[in-house]
Design an enzyme around this catalytic site. Sequence first.
Site, short mmCIF file in Angstrom:
data_model
loop_
_atom_site.label_atom_id
_atom_site.label_comp_id
_atom_site.label_asym_id
_atom_site.label_seq_id
_atom_site.Cartn_x
_atom_site.Cartn_y
_atom_site.Cartn_z
CB CYS A 1 -0.92 -0.03 1.22
SG CYS A 1 -1.83 1.48 1.51
CB CYS B 1 0.34 1.85 4.16
SG CYS B 1 -1.35 1.25 4.05
#
Length: 179
Positions: free
Chosen positions: A96, A99
Site C-alpha cells: 500500500c 500506508c
Amino acid sequence: MATTSFSPCAAARPPSASSLNRHLDPSRRICLPPHRPLASTAPLRAWGLAATPLRAAPARIAIRCGALAQIGQSEFATEVLGSELPVLVEFVADWCGPCRLISSVIEWASQEYKGRLKVVKIDHDANPKLISEYKVYGLPSLLIFKNGQEVPESKREGAITKVKLKEYLDNFLESTSVA
C-alpha cells in the site's frame, strides 16, 4: 418472422486490463487489496483478449515500524483491548503506497502522544479475522479503542497529513478526558 439483434449487457463484457490491475483508488487516496490473478487464461481467450502469461509481482517493500509495535491477532486482545491507555490502531499493508506515505506521520504521533496514547500497526494480509471483524475496507485505516471498545465514529481511511492527524487525535483525547 423478424429477427432481433442481441447486444450483451455491460455486465457481460470483459473487464479492461486496467480495471483488473488497479488497486489504488486515487480519488480517495486509499489502497484496496490487489485482485487475485486469474487461475486460467481461458476466459480472456473467450473474449478475444491476448492470453499472455502473468508477470511476477514486484518485490514487496516491508513497512518499518521503528518504535511502533506491529501486532497480530494473537496480541490484539492484550495490547489493544486490555490497554489502560487509549489505542490508535493503524491497519496497513506492505503493498500500500499511502500506508508507506503516512508511516512517518504515525511514527511522529507515537512519540508526540507517548504516555497519553498507545499506537500499534496491524498487517492487513496477515490478520484477515481482524480485518473482517472491524470492517476494514480501505488502507490505511485508523481506529481508536478506549476501555476495550472501538470508539464510535473513530474510523478514518486513507492518507492523512500530520496537521489533520493532530486535529483528529487532539479532538479525541479532549473528548475522552472529559468523560
